[in-house]
Design a protein around this motif. Structure first.
Motif, PDB file in Angstrom:
ATOM      1  N   ILE A  13      30.443  41.583  39.675  1.00 44.03           N
ATOM      2  CA  ILE A  13      30.892  40.672  40.733  1.00 44.03           C
ATOM      3  C   ILE A  13      29.721  40.137  41.537  1.00 44.03           C
ATOM      4  N   TYR A  64      34.719  33.498  41.633  1.00 43.21           N
ATOM      5  CA  TYR A  64      34.352  34.899  41.804  1.00 43.21           C
ATOM      6  C   TYR A  64      35.147  35.537  42.942  1.00 43.21           C
ATOM      7  N   ASP A  67      38.969  35.757  41.995  1.00 42.51           N
ATOM      8  CA  ASP A  67      39.423  36.538  40.849  1.00 42.51           C
ATOM      9  C   ASP A  67      38.887  37.966  40.793  1.00 42.51           C
ATOM     10  N   ALA A  68      38.104  38.379  41.775  1.00 38.90           N
ATOM     11  CA  ALA A  68      37.503  39.723  41.724  1.00 38.90           C
ATOM     12  C   ALA A  68      38.546  40.812  41.563  1.00 38.90           C
ATOM     13  N   SER A  69      39.596  40.768  42.372  1.00 38.80           N
ATOM     14  CA  SER A  69      40.603  41.833  42.320  1.00 38.80           C
ATOM     15  C   SER A  69      41.432  41.774  41.040  1.00 38.80           C
ATOM     16  N   ARG A  70      41.500  40.604  40.424  1.00 36.61           N
ATOM     17  CA  ARG A  70      42.232  40.487  39.170  1.00 36.61           C
ATOM     18  C   ARG A  70      41.386  41.014  38.004  1.00 36.61           C
ATOM     19  N   HIS A  73      40.843  45.373  37.984  1.00 30.95           N
ATOM     20  CA  HIS A  73      42.133  45.946  38.343  1.00 30.95           C
ATOM     21  C   HIS A  73      42.742  46.641  37.140  1.00 30.95           C
ATOM     22  N   TYR A  91      38.784  49.751  33.577  1.00 32.04           N
ATOM     23  CA  TYR A  91      39.640  48.602  33.852  1.00 32.04           C
ATOM     24  C   TYR A  91      40.191  48.009  32.566  1.00 32.04           C
ATOM     25  N   ASP A 254      31.586  46.345  40.613  1.00 25.17           N
ATOM     26  CA  ASP A 254      33.035  46.190  40.507  1.00 25.17           C
ATOM     27  C   ASP A 254      33.716  46.187  41.875  1.00 25.17           C
ATOM     28  N   GLU A 255      32.967  45.867  42.922  1.00 26.96           N
ATOM     29  CA  GLU A 255      33.545  45.799  44.263  1.00 26.96           C
ATOM     30  C   GLU A 255      34.503  44.608  44.357  1.00 26.96           C
ATOM     31  N   THR A 256      35.570  44.761  45.107  1.00 23.83           N
ATOM     32  CA  THR A 256      36.529  43.665  45.276  1.00 23.83           C
ATOM     33  C   THR A 256      36.806  43.339  46.742  1.00 23.83           C
ATOM     34  N   CYS A 257      36.278  44.118  47.663  1.00 21.75           N
ATOM     35  CA  CYS A 257      36.575  43.925  49.088  1.00 21.75           C
ATOM     36  C   CYS A 257      35.310  43.498  49.841  1.00 21.75           C
TER      37      CYS A 257
END
Length: 295
Positions: A13, A64, A67-70, A73, A91, A254-257
């Motif tokens: 990411i 980016y 769609d990171a959390s998708r 996940h 994942y 792989d961070e999403t937040c």
């Protein structure tokens, strides 16, 4: 005749950081239309494909962030992580595939107007794989999926895994590719873009086994060392026609937040004056129009 290569590292990411740097640099001194070869490994391969397909950098940044959390996940993620990621990929690949398909559709590499080079690795032949316009029937989605499948995180695509196994910084691969396709060394300029160096603390190694090495950042060492060698080699070969653009981030691949704060803000805080000057010195900054302010 000059030949500009734009090369992107792998880093999950953190590709959003790279994309934002390019967005700012393009706004300050438009140069993307002059790039002859877009090269990338892993997330860098996705960046290279998107730019070769004509996506504006702002759109890539938005993709980016959206769609990171998708991508990262999986309903199995918590179970797998609790087992040390030993029972299967962390994942599922469905979200990554859908995001890439929505972005690229049925685009094939042979339809691109400029050269692209995406690096993957074939476990069966134990050799790197290069996707380019010389593999014209390969779709952008297939190349991106194969080149961005790091072990532990995603399942392989057939026998293909993430290109970071072979060259997480693909700058030297791109340079060799250009020379192998008839370009002279003295006509090549190369801009290499990283995904942010978190500058982990120094390691004082001991008589460790595998677990201790892993606990002390073995994976980071295996990626950082070869990338540092590539950087030194490119500097030796190209001198002032080579520039490495990277910065500091604190963000897992792989961070999403909190991606705006973790990736976009550090990219916005970087001083790009030297990069703008490099583009001008290598005759890739328009000389007939005033320089734009760096955003």
């Amino acid at each position: 005749m000059s030949y500009l290569i734009l090369s992107f590292d792998g880093g999950g990411i953190r590709g959003a950081f790279s994309a934002r740097l390019i967005q700012r640099l393009e706004a300050a001194s438009p140069f993307l239309s002059r790039v002859a070869l877009f090269a990338g490994t892993s997330t860098g391969g996705i960046l290279a494909l998107a730019l070769a397909a004509g996506f504006p950098p702002s759109r890539i940044v938005d993709l980016y962030l959206r769609d990171a959390s998708r991508i990262f996940h999986s309903s199995l993620a918590e179970e797998v992580i609790s087992l040390g990621a030993l029972s299967g990929p962390r994942y599922q690949s469905n979200g990554r595939f859908e995001a890439l398909r929505e972005a690229f559709g049925s685009l094939r590499l042979g339809s691109l107007e400029r050269d692209v080079l995406v690096i993957a690795y074939d476990c069966l032949s134990r050799a790197p794989v290069r996707f380019s316009r010389e593999t014209p029937d390969v779709t952008a989605v297939a190349a991106a999926m194969a080149g961005s499948a790091p072990p532990v995180f995603f399942k392989p695509v057939g026998s293909l895994i993430d290109g970071g196994v072979a060259a997480n910084d693909p700058a030297m691969v791109a340079l060799a590719w250009a020379i192998g396709h008839g370009r002279r060394l003295n006509e090549i300029q190369l801009l290499s873009v990283g995904t942010g160096n978190a500058h982990p603390p120094p390691i004082k190694p001991g008589a460790w086994g595998g677990i201790q090495w892993l606990d002390h950042g073995l994976i980071d060492l295996l990626l950082e060392g070869p990338a540092q060698c590539v950087d030194e080699q490119c500097r030796e070969l190209l001198g002032g026609r080579y520039l490495r653009l990277d910065g500091d981030v604190d963000c897992a691949m792989d961070e999403t937040c909190g991606l705006e704060a973790r990736l976009i803000a550090p990219a916005d805080a970087m001083d790009l004056a030297a990069a703008v000057q490099w583009l001008a010195a290598n005759e890739y900054s328009p000389s007939t129009s005033p320089q734009k302010e760096i955003i």
